[in-house]
Design a protein around this motif. Sequence first.
Motif, PDB file in Angstrom:
ATOM      1  N   LEU A   1       0.670  -1.246   0.125  1.00 14.92           N
ATOM      2  CA  LEU A   1      -0.148  -0.032  -0.083  1.00 14.92           C
ATOM      3  C   LEU A   1       0.820   1.225  -0.058  1.00 14.92           C
ATOM      4  CD1 LEU A   1      -2.837  -1.092   2.449  1.00 14.92           C
ATOM      5  CD2 LEU A   1      -3.003  -0.744   0.140  1.00 14.92           C
ATOM      6  N   THR A   2       2.024   1.154   0.587  1.00 16.95           N
ATOM      7  CA  THR A   2       2.983   2.192   0.611  1.00 16.95           C
ATOM      8  C   THR A   2       4.016   2.277  -0.805  1.00 16.95           C
ATOM      9  OG1 THR A   2       4.347   1.422   2.000  1.00 16.95           O
ATOM     10  CG2 THR A   2       2.441   2.871   2.963  1.00 16.95           C
ATOM     11  N   LEU A   3       4.008   1.579  -1.298  1.00 19.32           N
ATOM     12  CA  LEU A   3       4.811   1.395  -2.721  1.00 19.32           C
ATOM     13  C   LEU A   3       6.048   1.119  -2.323  1.00 19.32           C
ATOM     14  CD1 LEU A   3       3.199   4.214  -4.663  1.00 19.32           C
ATOM     15  CD2 LEU A   3       2.588   1.744  -4.672  1.00 19.32           C
ATOM     16  N   GLU A   4       6.216   0.134  -1.237  1.00 16.53           N
ATOM     17  CA  GLU A   4       7.711  -0.012  -0.789  1.00 16.53           C
ATOM     18  C   GLU A   4       7.687  -1.526  -1.227  1.00 16.53           C
ATOM     19  OE1 GLU A   4       8.225   0.367   3.422  1.00 16.53           O
ATOM     20  OE2 GLU A   4       7.577   2.306   3.383  1.00 16.53           O
ATOM     21  N   PRO A   5       9.147  -2.181  -1.384  1.00 15.18           N
ATOM     22  CA  PRO A   5       9.129  -3.660  -1.644  1.00 15.18           C
ATOM     23  C   PRO A   5       8.566  -4.482  -0.386  1.00 15.18           C
ATOM     24  CG  PRO A   5      11.450  -2.398  -1.911  1.00 15.18           C
ATOM     25  CD  PRO A   5      10.373  -1.458  -1.373  1.00 15.18           C
ATOM     26  N   PRO A   6       7.717  -5.362  -0.589  1.00 13.63           N
ATOM     27  CA  PRO A   6       7.323  -6.076   0.482  1.00 13.63           C
ATOM     28  C   PRO A   6       8.206  -7.197   1.066  1.00 13.63           C
ATOM     29  CG  PRO A   6       5.746  -6.718  -1.417  1.00 13.63           C
ATOM     30  CD  PRO A   6       6.981  -5.615  -1.603  1.00 13.63           C
ATOM     31  N   ILE A   7       9.095  -7.625   0.355  1.00 12.80           N
ATOM     32  CA  ILE A   7      10.092  -8.769   0.609  1.00 12.80           C
ATOM     33  C   ILE A   7      11.010  -8.061   1.734  1.00 12.80           C
ATOM     34  CG2 ILE A   7      12.169  -9.955   0.079  1.00 12.80           C
ATOM     35  CD1 ILE A   7      10.688 -10.302  -2.863  1.00 12.80           C
TER      36      ILE A   7
END
Length: 110
Positions: A32-38
Motif C-alpha cells: 500500500l505504501t509502494l515499498e518492496p514487501p520482501i
Amino acid sequence: MGGFLSRCLLDFFVAFGVVLGGTMLAGICAVLTLEPPIYRMTSVAEQIKIWAMVAAIGGTIDPIRAIETHFIEGHVSPAIKQILYIVCAFAGAHMGSTIIQWICKGGNNP
C-alpha cells in the motif's frame, strides 16, 4: 501430561501465528505504501519474534517469577515446565520467521 502438551502446542502456535500474521500484514502495508514487501517482511519477521514469544507465554515477568519461585522453594518440575513453555514459544516464533525468510528468498531466486 495432556495439559502440559496442550499448553506447549498452544504456545508454539500462538507465537507462530503472531509472526506469520504480523509479517503478512506488514507486507500488505508495504504494498500500500509502494515499498518492496520482501524487505519489509523480512525485517518485521526478525523484529516481531520476541513479541510473539511474549504474547504466547502471557507476559514477560510472571513466567520468570514463577521459575524463580519454584527453584527457591525446591520444586524443580514446575520450573522446568515453565522453561519448556518458553522454549516452545521460541520454537514457534523462530519457525514462523524462518518460513517468512524462505518465502521471501524464494521470490528473489528464479
